[in-house]
Design a protein around this motif. Sequence first.
Motif, PDB file in Angstrom:
ATOM      1  N   VAL A  64       0.810  -1.230   0.002  1.00  0.00           N
ATOM      2  CA  VAL A  64      -0.008   0.168   0.150  1.00  0.00           C
ATOM      3  C   VAL A  64       0.920   1.314   0.252  1.00  0.00           C
ATOM      4  O   VAL A  64       0.327   2.376  -0.202  1.00  0.00           O
ATOM      5  CB  VAL A  64      -0.892   0.119   1.182  1.00  0.00           C
ATOM      6  CG1 VAL A  64      -1.894  -1.132   1.110  1.00  0.00           C
ATOM      7  CG2 VAL A  64      -0.169   0.447   2.537  1.00  0.00           C
ATOM      8  N   LYS A  65       2.063   1.008   0.201  1.00  0.00           N
ATOM      9  CA  LYS A  65       2.946   2.328   0.142  1.00  0.00           C
ATOM     10  C   LYS A  65       2.661   3.084  -1.247  1.00  0.00           C
ATOM     11  O   LYS A  65       2.676   2.920  -2.427  1.00  0.00           O
ATOM     12  CB  LYS A  65       4.525   1.836   0.116  1.00  0.00           C
ATOM     13  CG  LYS A  65       4.879   1.603   1.464  1.00  0.00           C
ATOM     14  CD  LYS A  65       6.433   1.314   1.527  1.00  0.00           C
ATOM     15  CE  LYS A  65       7.031   0.771   2.877  1.00  0.00           C
ATOM     16  NZ  LYS A  65       8.319   0.082   2.686  1.00  0.00           N
ATOM     17  N   GLY A  66       2.861   4.422  -0.896  1.00  0.00           N
ATOM     18  CA  GLY A  66       2.464   5.474  -1.988  1.00  0.00           C
ATOM     19  C   GLY A  66       1.070   5.589  -2.538  1.00  0.00           C
ATOM     20  O   GLY A  66       0.587   6.468  -3.049  1.00  0.00           O
ATOM     21  N   ARG A  67       0.096   4.579  -1.842  1.00  0.00           N
ATOM     22  CA  ARG A  67      -1.505   4.752  -1.900  1.00  0.00           C
ATOM     23  C   ARG A  67      -2.188   4.963  -0.858  1.00  0.00           C
ATOM     24  O   ARG A  67      -3.184   5.840  -0.809  1.00  0.00           O
ATOM     25  CB  ARG A  67      -1.790   3.462  -2.599  1.00  0.00           C
ATOM     26  CG  ARG A  67      -1.012   3.065  -3.997  1.00  0.00           C
ATOM     27  CD  ARG A  67      -1.743   1.843  -4.607  1.00  0.00           C
ATOM     28  NE  ARG A  67      -1.585   0.587  -3.914  1.00  0.00           N
ATOM     29  CZ  ARG A  67      -2.765  -0.069  -3.473  1.00  0.00           C
ATOM     30  NH1 ARG A  67      -4.051   0.267  -3.744  1.00  0.00           N
ATOM     31  NH2 ARG A  67      -2.725  -0.914  -2.675  1.00  0.00           N
ATOM     32  N   PHE A  68      -1.697   4.605   0.320  1.00  0.00           N
ATOM     33  CA  PHE A  68      -2.482   4.628   1.572  1.00  0.00           C
ATOM     34  C   PHE A  68      -1.611   5.649   2.490  1.00  0.00           C
ATOM     35  O   PHE A  68      -0.454   5.681   2.531  1.00  0.00           O
ATOM     36  CB  PHE A  68      -2.590   3.378   2.397  1.00  0.00           C
ATOM     37  CG  PHE A  68      -3.639   2.489   1.614  1.00  0.00           C
ATOM     38  CD1 PHE A  68      -4.082   2.603   0.338  1.00  0.00           C
ATOM     39  CD2 PHE A  68      -4.027   1.401   2.212  1.00  0.00           C
ATOM     40  CE1 PHE A  68      -4.980   1.772  -0.347  1.00  0.00           C
ATOM     41  CE2 PHE A  68      -4.910   0.344   1.949  1.00  0.00           C
ATOM     42  CZ  PHE A  68      -5.523   0.641   0.390  1.00  0.00           C
ATOM     43  N   THR A  69      -2.675   6.474   3.274  1.00  0.00           N
ATOM     44  CA  THR A  69      -1.806   7.399   4.015  1.00  0.00           C
ATOM     45  C   THR A  69      -2.642   7.296   5.461  1.00  0.00           C
ATOM     46  O   THR A  69      -3.927   7.628   5.350  1.00  0.00           O
ATOM     47  CB  THR A  69      -1.916   8.688   3.538  1.00  0.00           C
ATOM     48  OG1 THR A  69      -1.204   8.866   2.243  1.00  0.00           O
ATOM     49  CG2 THR A  69      -1.228   9.590   4.612  1.00  0.00           C
ATOM     50  N   ILE A  70      -1.823   6.999   6.569  1.00  0.00           N
ATOM     51  CA  ILE A  70      -2.577   6.862   7.872  1.00  0.00           C
ATOM     52  C   ILE A  70      -2.236   8.262   8.575  1.00  0.00           C
ATOM     53  O   ILE A  70      -0.968   8.819   8.513  1.00  0.00           O
ATOM     54  CB  ILE A  70      -2.029   5.816   8.640  1.00  0.00           C
ATOM     55  CG1 ILE A  70      -2.724   5.737   9.950  1.00  0.00           C
ATOM     56  CG2 ILE A  70      -0.547   5.842   8.865  1.00  0.00           C
ATOM     57  CD1 ILE A  70      -2.276   4.242  10.873  1.00  0.00           C
ATOM     58  N   SER A  71      -3.240   8.946   9.216  1.00  0.00           N
ATOM     59  CA  SER A  71      -3.115  10.301   9.974  1.00  0.00           C
ATOM     60  C   SER A  71      -3.631  10.046  11.253  1.00  0.00           C
ATOM     61  O   SER A  71      -4.544   9.354  11.361  1.00  0.00           O
ATOM     62  CB  SER A  71      -3.395  11.215   8.904  1.00  0.00           C
ATOM     63  OG  SER A  71      -4.557  11.251   8.790  1.00  0.00           O
ATOM     64  N   HIS A  72      -3.428  11.121  11.994  1.00  0.00           N
ATOM     65  CA  HIS A  72      -4.096  11.255  13.504  1.00  0.00           C
ATOM     66  C   HIS A  72      -4.571  12.595  13.705  1.00  0.00           C
ATOM     67  O   HIS A  72      -3.791  13.496  13.353  1.00  0.00           O
ATOM     68  CB  HIS A  72      -2.953  10.708  14.183  1.00  0.00           C
ATOM     69  CG  HIS A  72      -3.185  11.170  15.742  1.00  0.00           C
ATOM     70  ND1 HIS A  72      -2.348  11.731  16.568  1.00  0.00           N
ATOM     71  CD2 HIS A  72      -4.215  10.460  16.730  1.00  0.00           C
ATOM     72  CE1 HIS A  72      -2.832  11.937  17.962  1.00  0.00           C
ATOM     73  NE2 HIS A  72      -4.135  11.080  17.671  1.00  0.00           N
ATOM     74  N   ASP A  73      -5.593  12.900  14.381  1.00  0.00           N
ATOM     75  CA  ASP A  73      -6.096  14.127  14.598  1.00  0.00           C
ATOM     76  C   ASP A  73      -6.168  14.029  16.196  1.00  0.00           C
ATOM     77  O   ASP A  73      -7.147  13.453  16.743  1.00  0.00           O
ATOM     78  CB  ASP A  73      -7.568  14.188  13.777  1.00  0.00           C
ATOM     79  CG  ASP A  73      -8.032  15.771  14.112  1.00  0.00           C
ATOM     80  OD1 ASP A  73      -7.893  16.288  15.554  1.00  0.00           O
ATOM     81  OD2 ASP A  73      -8.826  16.378  13.219  1.00  0.00           O
ATOM     82  N   ILE A  74      -5.294  14.906  16.683  1.00  0.00           N
ATOM     83  CA  ILE A  74      -5.516  14.794  18.410  1.00  0.00           C
ATOM     84  C   ILE A  74      -6.574  15.432  18.888  1.00  0.00           C
ATOM     85  O   ILE A  74      -7.265  14.891  19.742  1.00  0.00           O
ATOM     86  CB  ILE A  74      -4.170  15.511  18.866  1.00  0.00           C
ATOM     87  CG1 ILE A  74      -2.721  14.948  18.207  1.00  0.00           C
ATOM     88  CG2 ILE A  74      -4.228  15.928  20.202  1.00  0.00           C
ATOM     89  CD1 ILE A  74      -1.509  15.720  18.921  1.00  0.00           C
ATOM     90  N   ALA A  75      -7.139  16.475  18.379  1.00  0.00           N
ATOM     91  CA  ALA A  75      -8.278  17.271  18.826  1.00  0.00           C
ATOM     92  C   ALA A  75      -9.660  16.302  18.542  1.00  0.00           C
ATOM     93  O   ALA A  75     -10.503  16.168  19.634  1.00  0.00           O
ATOM     94  CB  ALA A  75      -8.313  18.551  17.941  1.00  0.00           C
ATOM     95  N   LYS A  76      -9.684  15.892  17.509  1.00  0.00           N
ATOM     96  CA  LYS A  76     -10.892  14.828  17.428  1.00  0.00           C
ATOM     97  C   LYS A  76     -10.760  13.379  18.045  1.00  0.00           C
ATOM     98  O   LYS A  76     -11.719  12.539  18.098  1.00  0.00           O
ATOM     99  CB  LYS A  76     -11.007  14.659  16.125  1.00  0.00           C
ATOM    100  CG  LYS A  76     -11.608  16.206  15.342  1.00  0.00           C
ATOM    101  CD  LYS A  76     -12.062  16.102  13.949  1.00  0.00           C
ATOM    102  CE  LYS A  76     -12.392  17.386  13.434  1.00  0.00           C
ATOM    103  NZ  LYS A  76     -12.776  17.306  12.214  1.00  0.00           N
ATOM    104  N   ASN A  77      -9.409  12.975  18.460  1.00  0.00           N
ATOM    105  CA  ASN A  77      -9.287  11.636  19.038  1.00  0.00           C
ATOM    106  C   ASN A  77      -9.431  10.400  17.807  1.00  0.00           C
ATOM    107  O   ASN A  77     -10.332   9.618  18.066  1.00  0.00           O
ATOM    108  CB  ASN A  77      -9.953  11.387  20.182  1.00  0.00           C
ATOM    109  CG  ASN A  77      -9.276  10.224  20.804  1.00  0.00           C
ATOM    110  OD1 ASN A  77      -7.954   9.970  20.693  1.00  0.00           O
ATOM    111  ND2 ASN A  77      -9.914   9.445  21.398  1.00  0.00           N
TER     112      ASN A  77
END
Length: 124
Positions: A64-77
């Motif tokens: 999935v490299k280059g196609r998927f991106t994981i991210s995190h929103d601290i404020a919204k948990n």
Amino acid sequence: QVQLMESGGGSVQAGGSLRLSCAASGYIFNDNCVGWFRQSPGKEREGVAAIYTRGDRTYYADSVKGRFTISHDIAKNMVYLQMNSLEPEDTAMYYCAADRGAYGSLWKGNYNYWGQGTQVTVSS
């Protein structure tokens, strides 16, 4: 009680995009590790992406490299998995999982908390 809840799955054509979301109750994603896994019928559950939220270090399976991106929103948990250029091979039930001790691992055995999953279907 810890509960993880995935959303955002659906059916798309090859080349399309989806964004999965993982929400938590009774658990704070900050300073923890959250992973996205997937499982299709007859196959082992495999890790596709993980984020160690202290410093937002990310880890991806080669598929999935280059196609998927994981991210995190601290404020919204919340933790997200943006999936682009989807392929039929990406069709699976997708799960989020969390565990402070996982440290970015893509191995399912390192995670103690799991959601119920959200289905992603990619048609050719």
